[in-house]
Design a protein around this motif. Structure first.
Motif, short mmCIF file in Angstrom:
data_model
loop_
_atom_site.label_atom_id
_atom_site.label_comp_id
_atom_site.label_asym_id
_atom_site.label_seq_id
_atom_site.Cartn_x
_atom_site.Cartn_y
_atom_site.Cartn_z
N ALA A 88 -1.45 1.45 -17.94
CA ALA A 88 -1.88 2.23 -16.78
C ALA A 88 -3.37 2.03 -16.54
CB ALA A 88 -1.56 3.71 -16.99
N ARG A 108 -3.90 -1.40 -14.98
CA ARG A 108 -3.49 -1.42 -13.58
C ARG A 108 -4.50 -0.67 -12.71
NH1 ARG A 108 1.38 -1.17 -16.40
NH2 ARG A 108 1.65 1.08 -16.27
N TYR A 109 -5.01 0.45 -13.22
CA TYR A 109 -6.02 1.18 -12.45
C TYR A 109 -7.26 0.31 -12.25
CZ TYR A 109 -9.78 4.22 -11.03
OH TYR A 109 -10.85 4.73 -10.34
N ALA A 157 -1.72 -1.12 -4.27
CA ALA A 157 -0.64 -0.80 -5.20
C ALA A 157 0.48 -1.83 -5.15
CB ALA A 157 -0.07 0.59 -4.92
N ASP A 170 2.32 3.73 -4.38
CA ASP A 170 2.50 4.20 -5.75
C ASP A 170 2.69 2.97 -6.65
OD1 ASP A 170 3.47 5.14 -8.20
OD2 ASP A 170 4.61 6.77 -7.29
N THR A 171 1.66 2.63 -7.41
CA THR A 171 1.69 1.43 -8.24
C THR A 171 2.86 1.43 -9.21
OG1 THR A 171 -0.73 1.43 -8.15
CG2 THR A 171 0.31 -0.03 -9.75
N GLU A 172 3.11 2.56 -9.84
CA GLU A 172 4.16 2.62 -10.86
C GLU A 172 5.54 2.47 -10.23
OE1 GLU A 172 3.17 2.58 -14.10
OE2 GLU A 172 1.21 2.44 -13.11
N ALA A 214 -3.30 6.66 -9.24
CA ALA A 214 -3.31 5.92 -10.49
C ALA A 214 -4.29 6.53 -11.49
CB ALA A 214 -3.66 4.45 -10.24
#
Length: 336
Positions: free
Chosen positions: A18, A21-22, A56, A218-220, A281
């Motif tokens: 995480a 990715r952020y 994202a 929403d990246t996730e 994020a």
């Protein structure tokens, strides 16, 4: 000339956590903000198509890929190539037309490529990357390579015949290719709802391609949907299609600021900014970590700017270099 990232041996992005990715989200956002500043300063000629707001999608998709996997990008492609591992210093030098650039200043904003990273090129022709990615997936199958190809494109590409032809071939041959539609609601200034009959996912489903809609802010969520589609493609299950609902906070192109277009209201933009992928994020990280990563990115981009602006401009006499795979080939009878 060695770039700061190359000197630090830190080209490969860490998208497996995480925090990683952020950091990539922040890098893409900061890169685009810096590029906008350089457009205004006259260092980037011709302007850019900013990716701000859509980060994202690039990060979520590329986080599910392996280094050997391939992507094709678009005219709004800085986020894609950064998330796939391109050195930001080299990319910024490319945008400013310098020899230190990714493609020695010849590709510019819309044609960045790095085959060593599986980036088969951004593309100024709407929808054209779909055919290239499909061909790359076919090539991988013929060579017995464990590679997946991803084609990024916008909602405006849904009306391009070459993309629909790519859907057909990918489905008929069960190719390991993922089609990623970044639906930001507008094809330049034309609302998608007034230009696209039916739905994006419906078009893919008509070819028998599994199609999924996902929150592209929403990246996730993007990562989860991509991971499922990529695993299916890699195991021989054929192509997949993602429609990522997203939004660009800036105009289609930097020229919009001069043209003063008004196809979107301030209220609409403000509402969509409330779904900014970066704070979402950051909320997944331990307290204080986002600020540390922000500072790290700021340092990296400052070094990238120095590298880009200190790189030399290409010599005019070399303008015809790199046009062909085996060098310049004059026409028969030419005295060139």
């Amino acid at each position: 000339m060695t770039s700061p990232s190359e000197a630090a041996n830190s080209l490969a992005p860490d998208l497996g956590s995480a925090a990683g990715r952020y950091r990539m989200l922040r890098l893409i956002r900061g890169f685009e903000e810096l590029a906008l500043d350089l457009v205004r300063a006259g260092e980037i000629l011709g302007g850019i198509h900013p990716y701000i707001g859509q980060e994202a999608v690039a990060v979520g998709v590329c986080a599910a890929l392996r280094p050997q996997d391939r992507i094709t990008s678009t005219h709004r492609g800085h986020g894609h190539v950064l998330a796939k591992g391109v050195d930001p210093a080299r990319l910024l030098a490319e945008l400013t037309g310098r020899e230190g650039g990714l493609n020695r200043g010849r590709g510019g904003s819309m044609h960045a490529a790095d085959f060593s990273l599986g980036i088969l090129g951004a593309n100024g022709m709407v929808g054209a990357g779909g055919a290239i990615a499909t061909g790359a997936a076919w090539s991988a199958v013929q060579a017995g390579q464990d590679r997946v190809a991803v084609a990024f494109f916008g909602d405006g590409a849904l009306n391009q015949g070459v993309l629909l032809e790519s859907f057909n071939l990918a489905a008929m041959w069960r190719l390991p290719v993922l089609f990623v539609c970044e639906n930001n609601g507008y094809a330049t200034t034309l609302p998608a709802g007034t230009a696209v009959a039916g739905s994006a996912t419906g078009r893919a489903a008509a070819f028998g391609i599994p199609a999924v809609e996902v929150d592209g802010m929403d990246t996730e969520a993007v990562l989860a949907a991509t991971a499922e589609a990529v695993a299916r493609a890699r195991s021989g299950g054929g192509p997949g299609f993602l429609e990522c609902h997203t939004y660009r906070f800036e105009g289609h192109h930097t020229m919009e600021r001069l043209m003063k277009l008004s196809y979107r209201t301030d209220d609409e933009i403000a509402e969509r900014r409330g779904h900014d992928p970066l704070p979402r994020a950051a909320a997944l990280l331990p307290a204080g970590l986002a600020a540390e990563l922000d500072a790290s990115v700021a340092e990296q981009l400052a070094a990238a700017k120095r590298f880009a602006l200190e790189s030399e401009h290409p010599a005019p006499e070399g303008a015809l270099e790199y046009l062909y795979a085996d060098g310049l080939r004059p026409r028969a009878g030419s005295t060139a």
